[in-house]
Design a protein around this motif. Structure first.
Motif, PDB file in Angstrom:
ATOM      1  N   PRO A   1       0.825  -1.212   0.000  1.00  0.00           N
ATOM      2  CA  PRO A   1       0.000   0.000   0.000  1.00  0.00           C
ATOM      3  C   PRO A   1       0.860   1.264   0.000  1.00  0.00           C
ATOM      4  O   PRO A   1       1.828   1.362   0.757  1.00  0.00           O
ATOM      5  CB  PRO A   1      -0.828  -0.093   1.286  1.00  0.00           C
ATOM      6  CG  PRO A   1      -0.230  -1.162   2.112  1.00  0.00           C
ATOM      7  CD  PRO A   1       0.637  -2.006   1.230  1.00  0.00           C
ATOM      8  N   LEU A   2       0.527   2.196  -0.859  1.00  0.00           N
ATOM      9  CA  LEU A   2       1.287   3.442  -0.928  1.00  0.00           C
ATOM     10  C   LEU A   2       0.412   4.636  -0.564  1.00  0.00           C
ATOM     11  O   LEU A   2       0.380   5.058   0.572  1.00  0.00           O
ATOM     12  CB  LEU A   2       1.879   3.643  -2.331  1.00  0.00           C
ATOM     13  CG  LEU A   2       2.901   2.632  -2.840  1.00  0.00           C
ATOM     14  CD1 LEU A   2       3.410   3.056  -4.215  1.00  0.00           C
ATOM     15  CD2 LEU A   2       4.074   2.492  -1.888  1.00  0.00           C
ATOM     16  N   HIS A   3      -0.323   5.146  -1.558  1.00  0.00           N
ATOM     17  CA  HIS A   3      -1.015   6.429  -1.376  1.00  0.00           C
ATOM     18  C   HIS A   3      -2.524   6.249  -1.310  1.00  0.00           C
ATOM     19  O   HIS A   3      -3.062   5.303  -1.879  1.00  0.00           O
ATOM     20  CB  HIS A   3      -0.654   7.362  -2.526  1.00  0.00           C
ATOM     21  CG  HIS A   3       0.820   7.596  -2.650  1.00  0.00           C
ATOM     22  ND1 HIS A   3       1.506   8.401  -1.792  1.00  0.00           N
ATOM     23  CD2 HIS A   3       1.747   7.091  -3.519  1.00  0.00           C
ATOM     24  CE1 HIS A   3       2.791   8.406  -2.127  1.00  0.00           C
ATOM     25  NE2 HIS A   3       2.956   7.618  -3.166  1.00  0.00           N
ATOM     26  N   THR A   4      -3.189   7.208  -0.667  1.00  0.00           N
ATOM     27  CA  THR A   4      -4.637   7.114  -0.485  1.00  0.00           C
ATOM     28  C   THR A   4      -5.330   8.389  -0.944  1.00  0.00           C
ATOM     29  O   THR A   4      -4.814   9.485  -0.746  1.00  0.00           O
ATOM     30  CB  THR A   4      -4.962   6.829   0.995  1.00  0.00           C
ATOM     31  OG1 THR A   4      -4.381   5.566   1.351  1.00  0.00           O
ATOM     32  CG2 THR A   4      -6.464   6.772   1.240  1.00  0.00           C
ATOM     33  N   GLN A   5      -6.471   8.211  -1.583  1.00  0.00           N
ATOM     34  CA  GLN A   5      -7.337   9.327  -1.972  1.00  0.00           C
ATOM     35  C   GLN A   5      -8.749   9.010  -1.470  1.00  0.00           C
ATOM     36  O   GLN A   5      -9.040   7.880  -1.102  1.00  0.00           O
ATOM     37  CB  GLN A   5      -7.348   9.473  -3.499  1.00  0.00           C
ATOM     38  CG  GLN A   5      -5.999   9.908  -4.054  1.00  0.00           C
ATOM     39  CD  GLN A   5      -5.820  11.404  -4.071  1.00  0.00           C
ATOM     40  OE1 GLN A   5      -6.400  12.111  -4.859  1.00  0.00           O
ATOM     41  NE2 GLN A   5      -4.974  11.901  -3.174  1.00  0.00           N
TER      42      GLN A   5
ATOM     43  N   ASP B   1       0.841  -5.461  -5.545  1.00  0.00           N
ATOM     44  CA  ASP B   1      -0.303  -6.162  -6.143  1.00  0.00           C
ATOM     45  C   ASP B   1      -0.663  -5.602  -7.513  1.00  0.00           C
ATOM     46  O   ASP B   1      -1.465  -6.199  -8.227  1.00  0.00           O
ATOM     47  CB  ASP B   1      -1.542  -6.003  -5.249  1.00  0.00           C
ATOM     48  CG  ASP B   1      -1.613  -7.077  -4.174  1.00  0.00           C
ATOM     49  OD1 ASP B   1      -0.766  -7.987  -4.196  1.00  0.00           O
ATOM     50  OD2 ASP B   1      -2.516  -7.000  -3.318  1.00  0.00           O
ATOM     51  N   SER B   2      -0.134  -4.430  -7.888  1.00  0.00           N
ATOM     52  CA  SER B   2      -0.586  -3.718  -9.091  1.00  0.00           C
ATOM     53  C   SER B   2      -2.109  -3.617  -9.087  1.00  0.00           C
ATOM     54  O   SER B   2      -2.795  -4.154  -9.965  1.00  0.00           O
ATOM     55  CB  SER B   2      -0.111  -4.408 -10.374  1.00  0.00           C
ATOM     56  OG  SER B   2       1.237  -4.103 -10.613  1.00  0.00           O
ATOM     57  N   ALA B   3      -2.624  -2.945  -8.095  1.00  0.00           N
ATOM     58  CA  ALA B   3      -4.075  -2.836  -7.962  1.00  0.00           C
ATOM     59  C   ALA B   3      -4.442  -1.583  -7.184  1.00  0.00           C
ATOM     60  O   ALA B   3      -3.597  -0.967  -6.530  1.00  0.00           O
ATOM     61  CB  ALA B   3      -4.628  -4.064  -7.236  1.00  0.00           C
TER      62      ALA B   3
ATOM     63  N   TYR C   1       0.973  -1.225 -14.778  1.00  0.00           N
ATOM     64  CA  TYR C   1       1.330  -2.092 -13.664  1.00  0.00           C
ATOM     65  C   TYR C   1       2.100  -1.264 -12.661  1.00  0.00           C
ATOM     66  O   TYR C   1       2.608  -0.212 -12.998  1.00  0.00           O
ATOM     67  CB  TYR C   1       2.246  -3.245 -14.127  1.00  0.00           C
ATOM     68  CG  TYR C   1       1.657  -4.075 -15.235  1.00  0.00           C
ATOM     69  CD1 TYR C   1       0.888  -5.223 -14.963  1.00  0.00           C
ATOM     70  CD2 TYR C   1       1.853  -3.695 -16.561  1.00  0.00           C
ATOM     71  CE1 TYR C   1       0.351  -5.980 -16.001  1.00  0.00           C
ATOM     72  CE2 TYR C   1       1.305  -4.446 -17.591  1.00  0.00           C
ATOM     73  CZ  TYR C   1       0.554  -5.575 -17.312  1.00  0.00           C
ATOM     74  OH  TYR C   1       0.011  -6.302 -18.339  1.00  0.00           O
ATOM     75  N   ASN C   2       2.363  -1.763 -11.485  1.00  0.00           N
ATOM     76  CA  ASN C   2       3.207  -1.080 -10.491  1.00  0.00           C
ATOM     77  C   ASN C   2       2.757   0.353 -10.236  1.00  0.00           C
ATOM     78  O   ASN C   2       3.490   1.314 -10.481  1.00  0.00           O
ATOM     79  CB  ASN C   2       4.685  -1.078 -10.931  1.00  0.00           C
ATOM     80  CG  ASN C   2       5.284  -2.464 -10.947  1.00  0.00           C
ATOM     81  OD1 ASN C   2       4.589  -3.440 -10.677  1.00  0.00           O
ATOM     82  ND2 ASN C   2       6.546  -2.563 -11.252  1.00  0.00           N
TER      83      ASN C   2
END
Ligand code: K7E
Ligand code: CUA
Length: 658
Positions: free
Chosen positions: A405-409, A423-425, A452-453
């Motif tokens: 998990p990286l960034h959230t909006q 996960d590329s998702a 992806y990525n």
């Protein structure tokens, strides 16, 4: 089976066209339906693809609904897309010269690029990551755009009236930066350092002991003067931080107003040394199970600075780490190892952290943080004496959403969207109260694979107090098999996603072949009030005022003073006045050129052979250029924009006599 899909697709499209046209073209639609069906059949489109095509299509002459400002990564620029069409509308020159815009060629733009540069610096590029639109009451107001240069610790200010860069500020004490965010009313732009460096910056041999003692991180609060449209370094300040690698940050709003939340990693203080058989940086920097979220009371820091607490280091006031600790400016909270994204929920009540190496997003409650600070609910101190809040006392929830998990909006329905790099998702999950009922709170509800990525993602106003929902863009680092091969430097892949329904739907792919964008921000088109022409003839883009050297028609002239030849010139379809300039070798030539056109899009360029002179003169713009005529010859100058039928004739000669 296949034919049935195709028939269904055609039907959907026809129904949509009918709905859109309100029946106006009923006859025409019926007549062209077989062709459409044939087209859909030939292309083998599914109903969803047909729907996506119609949804994202913006007919010629119509405008997009949104503007998306994207970082331009290593190109050093900013990219501006229309959404949902995802057409590239503009590139804005920021940290790198941009010849189409004459950016970095005129005196005015050279000055911006050179501004604040430190001795021996000749920077011709930047690594832009995080665009930040100016805000009023925690909503984008569309007036200014700020962006960081990670490589050289700089922040740029772009005025959205003319979409051009006005200021570049070099951090005098930092060696790199990362986060760049604005406070809810744009009083400050926060620049966090990324890689710790000797503080103040100089050479301090890289040993563990020195690193721990003399290296530091910094949080720099640049004061923005909205009326002047400039950062005011004299009213700005820094807070000294331990030598961890500070990462992304976000300003609190409403109940968290006055606070900043900032990630850090490498709290292990690893310094590498692979050839000496020490653990590689990446291993050393991810040894611990937790890192520290920095919780900073910047309003209190500003008060302390105002009351004389700081010391001035290289021209900027700095609040020392000891003073920050002693006055309750700085606290830590443990966060999952190697965190990256740090995003505040729309009401300012939750902080969402994506831990790259943890399958959860971790959510902290601002109320709990404030209570824990009041109760002194500490689980210890870091080696520098910063109090660490007890994790159990500040954590609200953890939601297991997938790997990396990286960034959230956020959207307007109480949902959050987090990018999953490994996960590329994209994961869609729910916030808790007051956004959702307890039974629906903190749950993973949908997941969509992307190609992806994925790094950042951007939803419509997705990091403001009023997210717009509707669309989300995944900014993917790898495109692998999505486009025709154009050599080994692959384009990035933007994917537009419909988030209006329960399930996310992929709408379109857009290759980005000139940059590696990190973050984007999306704003409704009508919130940006930009000029179509400079409102007054002779406006200097740096001062945004009519320049004293702007030239009115009839006032064109050439004046020699000693070894300086000054030319006051106008540009107008299809001539420069004057069109012949005679100088002697070694003269300094100063050209003042004013485009006196009032018509939209009547742009002229100005280029001189061999002298690296190249300007872009939009209607009403004044710019100047200065050079030493060191080579003799007769050098044509010409207009570089095809402006009229006699554009090729829009030219002249610079004669340099021995
Ligand atoms: Cu690329 Cu915001 Cu610099 Cu994450 S950062 S991906
Ligand atoms: Cu002016 Cu071409």
């Amino acid at each position: 089976m296949r034919t049935r899909w195709i028939a269904a697709g055609a039907l959907v499209l026809v129904l949509m066209l009918l709905a859109v046209a309100g029946g106006r073209f009923r006859g025409a639609t019926a007549a062209s339906a077989p062709d459409l069906e044939g087209l859909i059949k030939t292309k083998g489109l599914t109903p969803d693809q047909v729907r996506a095509a119609v949804q994202t299509f913006v007919p010629p002459g119509k405008y997009d609904e949104y503007l998306m400002f994207s970082s331009g990564g290593q190109s050093g620029q900013v990219l501006v897309f229309g959404m949902p069409s995802m057409r590239l509308l503009r590139v804005i020159g920021v940290f790198s010269p941009e010849s189409w815009q004459g950016y970095g060629f005129s005196n005015e733009t050279k000055e911006i690029l050179r501004e604040q540069a430190q001795a021996k610096e000749a920077l011709t590029w930047g690594d832009t990551h995080h665009p930040a639109i100016s805000e009023t009451n925690a909503e984008y107001d569309g007036q200014f755009l700020f962006i960081n240069d990670k490589a050289n610790a700089r922040i740029a200010v772009i005025d959205l009236r003319d979409f051009s860069t006005k200021q570049i500020i070099r951090n005098p004490n930092a060696a790199s930066n990362h986060g760049a965010v604005v406070s809810p009313n744009t009083e400050y732009i926060l620049e966090g350092t990324q890689y710790a460096a000797p503080f103040p910056f100089k050479h301090v041999p890289l040993t563990q002991e020195n690193y721990n003692k003399s290296y530091r991180g910094l949080a720099t609060f640049w004061k923005f003067d909205r009326a002047k449209g400039r950062i005011d370094p004299s009213a700005s300040f820094q807070i000294e931080l331990p030598p961890y690698w500070q990462d992304l940050a976000d300003f609190g709003k409403f109940e968290s107003d006055g606070w900043v939340f900032m990630n850090s990693f490498n709290t292990e203080r690893a310094i590498g040394g692979t050839l000496e058989k020490k653990p590689a940086l990446e291993i050393g920097a991810s040894a611990n199970d937790v890192d520290y979220m920095h919780i900073i009371n910047y309003k209190k820091a500003a008060q302390l600075i105002a009351s004389g607490k700081g010391t001035t280091v290289n021209g900027i006031k700095v609040l020392s780490l000891a003073d920050a600790i002693a006055n309750g400016v700085l606290y830590f909270a443990p966060e999952p190892k190697s965190p990256h994204g740090n995003d505040i929920a729309p009401r300012g009540d939750y902080v969402v952290i994506g831990g790259k190496l943890d399958p959860n997003v971790t959510i902290y409650s601002v109320k709990k943080i404030q209570q824990a600070i009041k109760d002194k609910a500490f689980s210890g101190k870091d080696p520098y004496g910063v109090p660490i809040l007890s994790f159990d006392k500040v954590m609200e929830a953890q939601v297991k959403i997938g790997l990396g998990p990286l960034h959230t909006q956020f959207d307007d329905q109480g949902n959050a969207y987090t990018s999953l790099f490994l996960d590329s998702a994209v994961a869609k999950w729910t916030l808790g109260g007051p956004y959702k009922k307890p039974a629906e709170a903190w749950k993973l509800v949908d997941k969509l694979p992307v190609q992806y990525n994925i790094g950042h993602l951007a939803a419509v106003m997705g990091d403001t107090a009023k997210p717009g929902g509707k669309y989300l863009v995944a900014l993917n680092k790898w495109s692998v098999d999505q486009y025709t091969n154009v050599g080994p430097l692959f384009p990035q892949n933007f994917q537009l996603i419909d988030i209006s329904g329960e399930k996310m739907k992929l709408l379109s792919n857009t290759p980005v072949g000139m940059a590696e964008p990190h973050l984007s921000q999306i704003i409704p088109m009508d919130k940006v009030k930009s000029w179509a022409v400079y409102p007054d003839v002779g406006m200097n883009p740096l001062t945004m005022k009519v320049d004293p050297n702007a030239t009115a028609p009839g006032k064109q002239r050439i004046v020699r003073k000693g070894k300086t030849v000054e030319v006051w010139m106008t540009a107008m379809r299809s001539h420069f006045t004057p069109d012949r300039i005679q100088v002697r070798q070694g003269d300094t030539v100063i050209l003042h050129i004013t485009n006196i056109e009032r018509a939209k899009d009547a742009i002229h360029g100005f280029a001189i052979d061999r002298y690296n002179v190249n300007l872009s003169l939009e209607p009403g713009k004044y710019e100047s250029v200065k050079f030493v005529a060191d080579r003799t010859g007769v050098f044509p100058f010409y207009c570089t924009e095809f402006c009229s039928a006699l554009h090729l004739e829009m030219a002249g000669y610079l004669e340099v006599a021995p």
